[in-house]
Design a protein around this motif. Structure first.
Motif, PDB file in Angstrom:
ATOM      1  N   PRO A  37      15.047   1.822   5.066  1.00  0.00           N
ATOM      2  CA  PRO A  37      14.268   2.612   5.973  1.00  0.00           C
ATOM      3  C   PRO A  37      13.968   3.837   5.430  1.00  0.00           C
ATOM      4  O   PRO A  37      12.720   4.226   5.398  1.00  0.00           O
ATOM      5  N   ILE A  38      14.800   4.534   4.679  1.00  0.00           N
ATOM      6  CA  ILE A  38      14.518   5.801   4.247  1.00  0.00           C
ATOM      7  C   ILE A  38      13.741   5.903   3.062  1.00  0.00           C
ATOM      8  O   ILE A  38      12.634   6.402   3.241  1.00  0.00           O
ATOM      9  N   ARG A  39      13.767   4.814   2.112  1.00  0.00           N
ATOM     10  CA  ARG A  39      12.832   4.720   1.148  1.00  0.00           C
ATOM     11  C   ARG A  39      11.619   4.226   1.660  1.00  0.00           C
ATOM     12  O   ARG A  39      10.451   4.516   1.212  1.00  0.00           O
ATOM     13  N   ALA A  40      11.509   3.510   2.602  1.00  0.00           N
ATOM     14  CA  ALA A  40      10.203   2.819   3.382  1.00  0.00           C
ATOM     15  C   ALA A  40       9.339   4.038   3.950  1.00  0.00           C
ATOM     16  O   ALA A  40       8.183   3.875   3.725  1.00  0.00           O
ATOM     17  N   ALA A  41      10.153   4.818   4.483  1.00  0.00           N
ATOM     18  CA  ALA A  41       9.175   6.060   4.833  1.00  0.00           C
ATOM     19  C   ALA A  41       8.581   7.091   3.825  1.00  0.00           C
ATOM     20  O   ALA A  41       7.953   7.704   4.091  1.00  0.00           O
ATOM     21  N   MET A  42       9.227   6.747   2.678  1.00  0.00           N
ATOM     22  CA  MET A  42       8.905   7.696   1.544  1.00  0.00           C
ATOM     23  C   MET A  42       7.805   7.029   0.741  1.00  0.00           C
ATOM     24  O   MET A  42       6.662   7.610   0.025  1.00  0.00           O
ATOM     25  N   ASP A  43       7.640   5.604   0.505  1.00  0.00           N
ATOM     26  CA  ASP A  43       7.057   4.950  -0.474  1.00  0.00           C
ATOM     27  C   ASP A  43       5.435   4.697  -0.137  1.00  0.00           C
ATOM     28  O   ASP A  43       5.389   4.544   1.398  1.00  0.00           O
ATOM     29  N   ASN A  44       4.457   4.505  -0.709  1.00  0.00           N
ATOM     30  CA  ASN A  44       3.307   4.065  -0.275  1.00  0.00           C
ATOM     31  C   ASN A  44       3.057   2.735  -0.665  1.00  0.00           C
ATOM     32  O   ASN A  44       4.209   1.961  -0.846  1.00  0.00           O
ATOM     33  N   GLY A  45       2.004   2.084  -0.079  1.00  0.00           N
ATOM     34  CA  GLY A  45       1.994   0.631  -0.007  1.00  0.00           C
ATOM     35  C   GLY A  45       1.982  -0.148  -1.298  1.00  0.00           C
ATOM     36  O   GLY A  45       2.550  -0.972  -1.348  1.00  0.00           O
ATOM     37  N   LYS A  46       1.281   0.570  -2.234  1.00  0.00           N
ATOM     38  CA  LYS A  46       1.539  -0.107  -3.545  1.00  0.00           C
ATOM     39  C   LYS A  46       3.023  -0.179  -4.064  1.00  0.00           C
ATOM     40  O   LYS A  46       3.273  -1.386  -4.550  1.00  0.00           O
ATOM     41  N   ASP A  47       3.842   1.026  -3.974  1.00  0.00           N
ATOM     42  CA  ASP A  47       5.156   0.643  -4.402  1.00  0.00           C
ATOM     43  C   ASP A  47       6.020  -0.370  -3.432  1.00  0.00           C
ATOM     44  O   ASP A  47       6.763  -0.988  -3.915  1.00  0.00           O
ATOM     45  N   VAL A  48       5.761  -0.400  -2.204  1.00  0.00           N
ATOM     46  CA  VAL A  48       6.453  -1.321  -1.327  1.00  0.00           C
ATOM     47  C   VAL A  48       6.121  -2.615  -1.737  1.00  0.00           C
ATOM     48  O   VAL A  48       6.824  -3.514  -1.716  1.00  0.00           O
ATOM     49  N   SER A  49       4.545  -3.009  -1.980  1.00  0.00           N
ATOM     50  CA  SER A  49       4.202  -4.375  -2.302  1.00  0.00           C
ATOM     51  C   SER A  49       5.080  -4.793  -3.787  1.00  0.00           C
ATOM     52  O   SER A  49       5.301  -5.854  -4.019  1.00  0.00           O
ATOM     53  N   THR A  50       5.089  -3.630  -4.450  1.00  0.00           N
ATOM     54  CA  THR A  50       5.612  -4.075  -6.047  1.00  0.00           C
ATOM     55  C   THR A  50       7.089  -4.339  -5.841  1.00  0.00           C
ATOM     56  O   THR A  50       7.616  -5.505  -6.414  1.00  0.00           O
ATOM     57  N   LYS A  69      -4.368   1.105  11.476  1.00  0.00           N
ATOM     58  CA  LYS A  69      -5.751   0.915  10.698  1.00  0.00           C
ATOM     59  C   LYS A  69      -5.839   0.809   9.047  1.00  0.00           C
ATOM     60  O   LYS A  69      -6.530   0.363   8.743  1.00  0.00           O
ATOM     61  N   GLY A  70      -4.520   1.101   8.802  1.00  0.00           N
ATOM     62  CA  GLY A  70      -4.178   0.995   7.332  1.00  0.00           C
ATOM     63  C   GLY A  70      -2.957   1.347   6.990  1.00  0.00           C
ATOM     64  O   GLY A  70      -1.861   1.988   8.105  1.00  0.00           O
ATOM     65  N   TYR A  71      -2.491   1.433   5.793  1.00  0.00           N
ATOM     66  CA  TYR A  71      -0.767   1.489   5.364  1.00  0.00           C
ATOM     67  C   TYR A  71      -0.576   3.071   5.793  1.00  0.00           C
ATOM     68  O   TYR A  71       0.554   3.346   5.932  1.00  0.00           O
ATOM     69  N   PRO A  72      -1.481   4.191   5.397  1.00  0.00           N
ATOM     70  CA  PRO A  72      -1.096   5.448   5.709  1.00  0.00           C
ATOM     71  C   PRO A  72      -0.772   5.714   6.941  1.00  0.00           C
ATOM     72  O   PRO A  72       0.438   6.283   7.242  1.00  0.00           O
ATOM     73  N   GLU A  73      -1.177   5.108   8.173  1.00  0.00           N
ATOM     74  CA  GLU A  73      -0.992   5.260   9.329  1.00  0.00           C
ATOM     75  C   GLU A  73       0.320   4.686   9.850  1.00  0.00           C
ATOM     76  O   GLU A  73       1.430   4.974  10.487  1.00  0.00           O
ATOM     77  N   PHE A  74       0.513   3.571   9.066  1.00  0.00           N
ATOM     78  CA  PHE A  74       1.706   2.676   9.435  1.00  0.00           C
ATOM     79  C   PHE A  74       2.928   3.352   8.654  1.00  0.00           C
ATOM     80  O   PHE A  74       4.104   3.594   9.245  1.00  0.00           O
ATOM     81  N   ARG A  75       2.844   4.056   7.639  1.00  0.00           N
ATOM     82  CA  ARG A  75       4.012   4.937   6.989  1.00  0.00           C
ATOM     83  C   ARG A  75       4.081   6.097   7.937  1.00  0.00           C
ATOM     84  O   ARG A  75       5.234   6.605   7.972  1.00  0.00           O
ATOM     85  N   SER A  76       3.405   6.711   8.671  1.00  0.00           N
ATOM     86  CA  SER A  76       3.453   7.804   9.439  1.00  0.00           C
ATOM     87  C   SER A  76       4.410   7.178  10.485  1.00  0.00           C
ATOM     88  O   SER A  76       5.234   7.914  10.995  1.00  0.00           O
TER      89      SER A  76
END
Length: 295
Positions: A37-50, A69-76
């Motif tokens: 969960p720590i890295r999940a809060a830091m990575d962008n959508g492309k990194d997580v998908s990879t 609405k998109g991954y930035p909102e989910f990351r927030s």
């Protein structure tokens, strides 16, 4: 009973609500997010998908299926879960550092740290009174000896307090720097002595034991702690407990250091010139001795 309607929404709640819509790729992504969960809060959508081994756009699709609405909102949302959750993450130094990073916008890390420190310092105005400071300084003034003890991060402040009290003409012993002699030092504690305890994040068993011994031997105990380490048994004779910052902020060492500085300054104001005379004597001794480094 807690009102479920007002409880903060967790990732597990979102997964339960939208489980019927989740695909195999979504499951792989969620496995990656939940495992770290720590890295999940830091990575962008492309990194997580990879890391999940799925198409780069899969993270965006997952975010939308979960109602964002998109991954930035989910990351927030993931960042808020890390910085505001009460799941014990902040017992981990890695989680605390990650939480501070996610609160800082890109390119403004220093400003974020400064804002955190200022907010924590401003909180002292309402949390600590002049009478709290005076209660400490009077006990220090009247003490035969002053034992200072802190572990972990508070050990640095313990050393500074011991040094400043010694320079001010007081018999101060930083027992945190003499752990191999801890039994001998504590065995000598008696009525008339003062123990100044420092404890942050949690009152460690050793701190609790030192407090117990001081009470047993009749020494006065002063405690300067943050809110997480405020519980001690038996309770100190005088206790200042103050927040060092909200979760995700820098957990300031400046806060307890500022309070300690105020106590030592107030001590100089009430000890009939003892501190001032000792500092003047030290200055004169330094000027005439050959003890200065490089001399």
């Amino acid at each position: 009973m807690n009102d479920q309607s007002t409880a903060p929404l967790q990732l597990s709640d979102l997964i339960s609500q939208h489980s019927a819509r989740l695909t195999q790729a979504d499951t792989r992504l969620l496995d990656v997010l939940i495992q770290d969960p720590i890295r999940a809060a830091m990575d962008n959508g492309k990194d997580v998908s990879t890391r999940a081994g799925v198409h780069p756009a899969s993270a965006v699709r997952l975010a939308r299926r979960l109602g964002f609405k998109g991954y930035p909102e989910f990351r927030s949302f993931l960042q808020s879960s890390l910085t505001e959750g009460e799941n014990g993450d902040f017992e981990s130094s890695a989680a605390r550092m990650a939480a501070r990073l996610v609160r800082a916008e890109e390119g403004s890390l220093l400003a974020s740290v400064l804002d955190s420190e200022i907010a924590a310092l401003n909180n002292i105005r309402n949390a600590v009174s002049d009478s709290d400071i005076r209660a400490f300084s009077e006990r220090l003034r009247d003490g035969r000896r002053i034992f200072v003890f802190g572990r972990g991060h508070s050990a640095a402040l313990s050393a500074l307090i011991g040094l400043r009290l010694t320079r001010s003409g007081y018999h101060a012993i930083n027992i945190a720097a003499q752990m191999e002699q801890l039994p001998e030092l504590l065995c000598s504690l008696s009525e008339g002595d003062v123990l100044w305890l420092l404890s942050f994040r949690r009152a460690a068993p050793l701190v609790q034991e030192v407090r117990r011994i001081a009470a047993e031997r009749g020494a006065v105990t002063l405690a300067l702690t943050d809110l997480h380490a405020a519980r001690m048994d038996p309770a100190p004779d005088h206790h200042i407990a103050v927040s060092r910052g909200e979760p995700g902020q820098s957990q300031s060492l400046v806060v307890p250091m500022t309070i300690a500085n105020a106590i030592i300054l107030d001590l100089a104001a009430i000890d009939d010139g003892r501190s001032i005379r000792a500092l003047s004597k030290l200055r004169a001794f330094r000027a005439t001795s050959r003890l200065m480094p490089g001399g």
